[in-house]
Design a protein around this motif. Structure first.
Motif, PDB file in Angstrom:
ATOM      1  N   CYS A   1       0.813  -1.210   0.000  1.00 37.23           N
ATOM      2  CA  CYS A   1       0.000   0.000   0.000  1.00 37.23           C
ATOM      3  C   CYS A   1       0.851   1.265   0.000  1.00 37.23           C
ATOM      4  CB  CYS A   1      -0.946   0.013   1.205  1.00 37.23           C
ATOM      5  SG  CYS A   1      -0.131   0.025   2.827  1.00 37.23           S
ATOM      6  N   ALA A   2       0.199   2.363  -0.374  1.00 32.39           N
ATOM      7  CA  ALA A   2       0.744   3.711  -0.272  1.00 32.39           C
ATOM      8  C   ALA A   2      -0.451   4.651  -0.221  1.00 32.39           C
ATOM      9  CB  ALA A   2       1.640   4.053  -1.461  1.00 32.39           C
ATOM     10  N   HIS A   3      -0.335   5.733   0.503  1.00 32.73           N
ATOM     11  CA  HIS A   3      -1.438   6.701   0.509  1.00 32.73           C
ATOM     12  C   HIS A   3      -1.224   7.717  -0.611  1.00 32.73           C
ATOM     13  CE1 HIS A   3       0.306  10.416   2.444  1.00 32.73           C
ATOM     14  NE2 HIS A   3       1.147   9.553   3.001  1.00 32.73           N
ATOM     15  N   TYR A   4      -2.302   8.018  -1.310  1.00 31.34           N
ATOM     16  CA  TYR A   4      -2.192   8.957  -2.432  1.00 31.34           C
ATOM     17  C   TYR A   4      -2.763  10.323  -2.098  1.00 31.34           C
ATOM     18  CZ  TYR A   4      -7.113   8.162  -3.956  1.00 31.34           C
ATOM     19  OH  TYR A   4      -8.482   8.101  -4.049  1.00 31.34           O
ATOM     20  N   ASP A   5      -3.279  10.498  -0.876  1.00 33.40           N
ATOM     21  CA  ASP A   5      -3.753  11.816  -0.479  1.00 33.40           C
ATOM     22  C   ASP A   5      -2.588  12.675  -0.003  1.00 33.40           C
ATOM     23  OD1 ASP A   5      -3.528  10.118   1.894  1.00 33.40           O
ATOM     24  OD2 ASP A   5      -4.502  11.736   3.004  1.00 33.40           O
ATOM     25  N   SER A   6      -2.831  13.987   0.118  1.00 31.56           N
ATOM     26  CA  SER A   6      -1.840  14.924   0.639  1.00 31.56           C
ATOM     27  C   SER A   6      -2.538  15.866   1.611  1.00 31.56           C
ATOM     28  CB  SER A   6      -1.189  15.730  -0.489  1.00 31.56           C
ATOM     29  OG  SER A   6      -2.102  16.696  -0.997  1.00 31.56           O
ATOM     30  N   PHE A   7      -1.747  16.709   2.287  1.00 26.34           N
ATOM     31  CA  PHE A   7      -2.354  17.745   3.114  1.00 26.34           C
ATOM     32  C   PHE A   7      -2.893  18.857   2.219  1.00 26.34           C
ATOM     33  CE2 PHE A   7      -1.746  16.707   7.564  1.00 26.34           C
ATOM     34  CZ  PHE A   7      -2.663  17.570   8.166  1.00 26.34           C
ATOM     35  N   PHE A   8      -3.671  19.756   2.832  1.00 26.46           N
ATOM     36  CA  PHE A   8      -4.369  20.793   2.080  1.00 26.46           C
ATOM     37  C   PHE A   8      -3.436  21.825   1.475  1.00 26.46           C
ATOM     38  CE2 PHE A   8      -4.236  22.106   6.552  1.00 26.46           C
ATOM     39  CZ  PHE A   8      -3.657  23.367   6.463  1.00 26.46           C
ATOM     40  N   ASN A   9      -2.215  21.950   2.006  1.00 26.40           N
ATOM     41  CA  ASN A   9      -1.324  23.045   1.607  1.00 26.40           C
ATOM     42  C   ASN A   9      -0.225  22.613   0.653  1.00 26.40           C
ATOM     43  OD1 ASN A   9       0.017  21.456   3.492  1.00 26.40           O
ATOM     44  ND2 ASN A   9       1.130  23.173   4.399  1.00 26.40           N
ATOM     45  N   THR A  10      -0.350  21.431   0.060  1.00 29.40           N
ATOM     46  CA  THR A  10       0.735  20.919  -0.763  1.00 29.40           C
ATOM     47  C   THR A  10       0.222  19.952  -1.825  1.00 29.40           C
ATOM     48  OG1 THR A  10       2.822  19.682  -0.716  1.00 29.40           O
ATOM     49  CG2 THR A  10       1.167  19.073   0.921  1.00 29.40           C
TER      50      THR A  10
ATOM     51  N   ALA B   1      -7.034   9.463   2.670  1.00 26.97           N
ATOM     52  CA  ALA B   1      -7.241   9.927   4.050  1.00 26.97           C
ATOM     53  C   ALA B   1      -6.215   9.407   5.045  1.00 26.97           C
ATOM     54  CB  ALA B   1      -8.653   9.563   4.516  1.00 26.97           C
ATOM     55  N   GLU B   2      -5.003   9.105   4.590  1.00 26.74           N
ATOM     56  CA  GLU B   2      -3.951   8.772   5.555  1.00 26.74           C
ATOM     57  C   GLU B   2      -3.695   9.956   6.471  1.00 26.74           C
ATOM     58  OE1 GLU B   2       0.448   8.470   6.777  1.00 26.74           O
ATOM     59  OE2 GLU B   2      -0.680  10.043   5.758  1.00 26.74           O
ATOM     60  N   GLU B   3      -3.758  11.151   5.908  1.00 28.64           N
ATOM     61  CA  GLU B   3      -3.498  12.345   6.705  1.00 28.64           C
ATOM     62  C   GLU B   3      -4.629  12.648   7.690  1.00 28.64           C
ATOM     63  OE1 GLU B   3      -0.618  13.338   6.526  1.00 28.64           O
ATOM     64  OE2 GLU B   3       0.162  13.272   4.479  1.00 28.64           O
ATOM     65  N   TRP B   4      -5.756  11.966   7.562  1.00 33.61           N
ATOM     66  CA  TRP B   4      -6.908  12.150   8.454  1.00 33.61           C
ATOM     67  C   TRP B   4      -6.953  11.011   9.472  1.00 33.61           C
ATOM     68  CZ3 TRP B   4     -11.655  15.231   6.960  1.00 33.61           C
ATOM     69  CH2 TRP B   4     -11.356  16.187   5.979  1.00 33.61           C
TER      70      TRP B   4
ATOM     71  N   THR C   1       1.370   6.164  10.099  1.00 33.69           N
ATOM     72  CA  THR C   1       1.084   5.881   8.696  1.00 33.69           C
ATOM     73  C   THR C   1       0.346   4.550   8.591  1.00 33.69           C
ATOM     74  OG1 THR C   1       2.038   5.832   6.467  1.00 33.69           O
ATOM     75  CG2 THR C   1       3.336   4.831   8.248  1.00 33.69           C
ATOM     76  N   ASP C   2      -0.098   4.176   7.379  1.00 37.22           N
ATOM     77  CA  ASP C   2      -1.182   3.211   7.226  1.00 37.22           C
ATOM     78  C   ASP C   2      -0.900   1.803   7.721  1.00 37.22           C
ATOM     79  OD1 ASP C   2      -3.283   4.808   6.107  1.00 37.22           O
ATOM     80  OD2 ASP C   2      -2.122   4.937   4.264  1.00 37.22           O
ATOM     81  N   ASP C   3       0.358   1.389   7.787  1.00 38.35           N
ATOM     82  CA  ASP C   3       0.632   0.054   8.312  1.00 38.35           C
ATOM     83  C   ASP C   3       0.136  -0.096   9.744  1.00 38.35           C
ATOM     84  OD1 ASP C   3       3.443   0.671   9.986  1.00 38.35           O
ATOM     85  OD2 ASP C   3       3.155   1.870   8.182  1.00 38.35           O
ATOM     86  N   ALA C   4       0.059   1.009  10.499  1.00 37.88           N
ATOM     87  CA  ALA C   4      -0.381   0.942  11.892  1.00 37.88           C
ATOM     88  C   ALA C   4      -1.807   0.416  12.012  1.00 37.88           C
ATOM     89  CB  ALA C   4      -0.262   2.311  12.546  1.00 37.88           C
ATOM     90  N   SER C   5      -2.654   0.711  11.032  1.00 39.58           N
ATOM     91  CA  SER C   5      -4.029   0.210  11.078  1.00 39.58           C
ATOM     92  C   SER C   5      -4.059  -1.310  11.066  1.00 39.58           C
ATOM     93  CB  SER C   5      -4.824   0.758   9.884  1.00 39.58           C
ATOM     94  OG  SER C   5      -4.901   2.163   9.925  1.00 39.58           O
ATOM     95  N   PHE C   6      -3.146  -1.921  10.325  1.00 37.66           N
ATOM     96  CA  PHE C   6      -3.091  -3.383  10.234  1.00 37.66           C
ATOM     97  C   PHE C   6      -2.418  -3.985  11.466  1.00 37.66           C
ATOM     98  CE2 PHE C   6      -3.590  -1.850   5.949  1.00 37.66           C
ATOM     99  CZ  PHE C   6      -4.499  -2.745   5.401  1.00 37.66           C
ATOM    100  N   TYR C   7      -1.354  -3.348  11.927  1.00 38.75           N
ATOM    101  CA  TYR C   7      -0.659  -3.881  13.098  1.00 38.75           C
ATOM    102  C   TYR C   7      -1.583  -3.905  14.307  1.00 38.75           C
ATOM    103  CZ  TYR C   7       2.848  -4.374  16.794  1.00 38.75           C
ATOM    104  OH  TYR C   7       3.564  -4.791  17.884  1.00 38.75           O
TER     105      TYR C   7
END
Length: 394
Positions: free
Chosen positions: A207-216, A252-255, A330-336
């Motif tokens: 996996c990889a997150h494709y979202d970004s923060f609002f300022n970039t 929504a990784e940043e959320w 980051t997203d691996d934490a959801s699985f761990y």
């Protein structure tokens, strides 16, 4: 010639990264991330991979247009500042005095910042200031339990040190703060899921997150990991891997990891048990500094060994840092948390993190080019680890 010095591989990574970030910031629930999702689906379809979309709906929030911290005493100065995700509004400019509060844990204490409170003459809280542990001002999500009716503004490390010094010297510290951020209606965007059948046994979630923060536009964080997954999908369309691989581009990784948390929460126990391990590719910034964390501990050791084995032949300048237990940002934490062995890697580029100048460059493209065969090596090398119980509170 190694991949990061192969001009053709670097050129392809750079060109695709430029095309992705042309959609602008990919903040959850915005037109930018919707356009990026369509672009990714089109490219994946071109090489024959159908895409499953999984809608992720979360409480809405908007950053507003105003985010100011102006020091009036002891020395007039405006501090660069960004609203923290979930921050409330000040309701216009407000002047008050600053006190130091203490450490501020973010992402489950993966980061520890300095926290300050701004109050008026009657002791009412006007805002909180959050000084980054390293680098310039950068927005982050607020931890659970924060007062979302109050403005929360991120400032840089050096400005936080200056505030601390003034307060330590006993000086009155008067600031004006203003922010117009706040809650809005629910926001939705999609996880993108691609199933790549393998030629043998095993099942890996990459996996990889494709979202970004609002300022970039987020070339480093995390357009780079997104392009690495896209190029792996293209390679495996021509020559499948041995284990089956589920590619997931998370929103929504940043959320607070909203996309991956939704994915895990809606998966069955059997679905999660079928995953040998999760490998998360986060920001692939400039340079040779790699963070590679994994869990449980035995899997972390195996992951580190496989990475070093590949680097020994292709990247002698690599500076590798590992940490156990891994960070939770980051997203691996959801699985761990659900008991699935997981790992992530990043070429950490702190001074580009959540910054408007996180734009494509050749250093990022070179690390994308190197990471693609690295991930191929990891997927081919790492065996299914022994499961450990999900982590507890300690």
């Amino acid at each position: 010639m190694t991949p990061e010095t192969d001009p053709e591989a670097v050129d392809r990574a750079y060109d695709d990264l430029v095309a992705l970030v042309e959609h602008g910031p990919r903040f959850h629930g915005t037109p930018g991330i919707a356009a990026a999702a369509d672009w990714l689906e089109q490219h994946l379809g071109t090489v024959g991979w159908p895409v499953e979309r999984q809608a992720v709906t979360l409480p809405g929030w908007q950053p507003g247009a105003v985010h100011r911290v102006v020091v009036h005493e002891p020395i007039a100065r405006e501090l660069p500042a960004w609203p923290m995700l979930w921050s409330g509004s000040t309701g216009g400019p407000r002047r008050g005095t600053v006190e130091a509060v203490g450490p501020q844990g973010l992402w489950g204490d993966s980061m520890t910042w300095r926290k300050f409170v701004v109050t008026d003459d009657d002791g009412r809280v006007l805002a909180y200031l959050h000084a980054r542990d390293d680098g310039p001002a950068a927005p982050q999500p607020l931890p659970s339990g924060s007062d979302l009716e109050v403005a929360h503004l991120a400032i840089g490390r050096l400005d936080g040190l200056q505030l601390t010094e003034w307060l330590g010297d006993g000086k009155a510290l008067v600031v004006e703060v203003e922010a117009d951020s706040g809650a809005v209606e629910a926001a939705t965007s999609d996880n993108l899921i691609v199933d790549v059948p393998g030629t043998g046994d095993g099942s890996v979630l990459l996996c990889a997150h494709y979202d970004s923060f609002f300022n970039t536009a987020g070339a480093y964080d995390n357009g780079s990991g997104t392009i690495a997954l896209l190029h792996l999908a293209e390679k495996w369309a021509a020559e499948p891997p041995v284990p089956s691989v589920r590619l997931v581009f998370f929103t929504a990784e940043e959320w607070h990891l909203g996309g991956s948390r939704h994915f895990v929460d809606t998966a069955s126990t059997a679905d999660l048990d079928a995953i040998d391990y999760v490998l998360n590719v986060d920001g692939l910034g400039r340079g040779s500094f790699v963070e590679a964390f994994g869990a449980p501990e035995a899997f972390s050791t195996a992951f580190r060994s496989a990475l070093l084995q590949h680097a020994a032949a292709t990247r002698p300048d690599l500076e590798l840092v590992t940490r156990f237990p891994p960070t939770t940002g980051t997203d691996d934490a959801s699985f761990y948390r659900a008991g699935v062995p997981s790992a992530f890697l990043t070429f950490n580029d702190l001074h580009r993190l959540h910054q408007p100048d996180d734009e494509p460059n050749r250093g990022i493209a070179a690390n994308v080019a190197w990471t693609v065969p690295l991930v191929e090596h990891l997927v081919a090398t790492l065996a299914r680890p022994t499961r450990a119980a999900p982590p507890g509170v300690l």
